[in-house]
Enzyme design. Sequence first.
Site, PDB file in Angstrom:
ATOM      1  N   PHE A  20       4.752  -2.738  -6.822  1.00  0.00           N
ATOM      2  CA  PHE A  20       4.914  -2.068  -8.434  1.00  0.00           C
ATOM      3  C   PHE A  20       5.513  -1.238  -8.666  1.00  0.00           C
ATOM      4  CE2 PHE A  20       2.547   1.496 -10.418  1.00  0.00           C
ATOM      5  CZ  PHE A  20       3.149   1.019 -12.184  1.00  0.00           C
ATOM      6  N   TYR A 165      -8.890   5.169   2.473  1.00  0.00           N
ATOM      7  CA  TYR A 165      -7.507   5.278   1.732  1.00  0.00           C
ATOM      8  C   TYR A 165      -7.599   6.302   2.089  1.00  0.00           C
ATOM      9  CZ  TYR A 165      -4.035   5.472  -1.312  1.00  0.00           C
ATOM     10  OH  TYR A 165      -2.822   5.448  -1.962  1.00  0.00           O
TER      11      TYR A 165
END
Length: 330
Positions: A20, A165
């Site tokens: 992205f 994460y």
Amino acid sequence: MSTDQTRKPRRWLVTGGVGFIGHHLCAALLERGDAVRIVDDFSDAPYPAVMKEENEASLRRAFALQDDRFEVVRGCITDAALGRRLVKDVSGVMHLAGLAGVRPSFADPARYLHVNAEGTANLLDASQREGLGLFVLASSSSVYGNTTPLPAHEDAPAIVPESPYAASKRAAELVASAMIRKSPRMRCPALRFFTVYGPRQRPEMAISLFLRRVLRGESITVFGDGSMRRDFTHVADIVRGILAAADHAPEGVRAYNLGSGAPVTLNELVVAMSIAAGRPPAVEHAPVPLGDVDATFADISRASRELGWRPEIKLAEGLATVVDGFRADA
């Protein structure tokens, strides 16, 4: 590195360059006449491989690219031998590759640490051995967790991650801080991105997911009571921030928040999306998922002061670009 120097054609290694943010960054670099070498594993986790293929094809179409300006290498940043080959004959590294996503990280935490922390160490080590002077590290606002006073400042402790994460991105920052000691003149800005959105965003992210459903007349699911706040930042502003950091960041590892500095609640986001889509959505509510933070809110004064960067795209304008992208693809 002066602005004039960066405007001379250069070759950059962009990891995750068909993802992205990577796609938009590569487009900006190519637009100004630079060459890019992309490395990406084209995996499906979590950014769909088919979208990566489309992003590569889009770049080739848009710039009628020749091999001397645009190279795509399929491979993983955890491959140390590949990393040593990738950093040959480049001006610097823009390291965007990694596993993203708070919720998926609970399902495979070891892989997140392997790719995001060890992969960063591999690539930074190769860059140091090659004598490169610039290593731009993409980090995340998730490193702040729920314990950092808001608006979050880069000097605030980031020691209580809410997800694997978040821990993996903070680990990448810390390993860079340790490794930079053997290359003290290397510039390594660690850019903490705040909830990036825009055309070509990962389809499971809130704005992309919500707007697609609103345009189809389907209901959307808001977690909690809608009071969670997010500092939504358009990808075009993020790309400008990356380029500003490449031009102006000082020697050593230095963290910078890249955010809008104007968080909105999820309820406010729903209203803004209904305006952008031209129809009100039906809203359902669900419990807040494990790992989600209560709020993100960037103090962007350091990036403004040291990099000359400030966000330019307001939420309404940014949402319109996402809607336009969906309609163009329809």
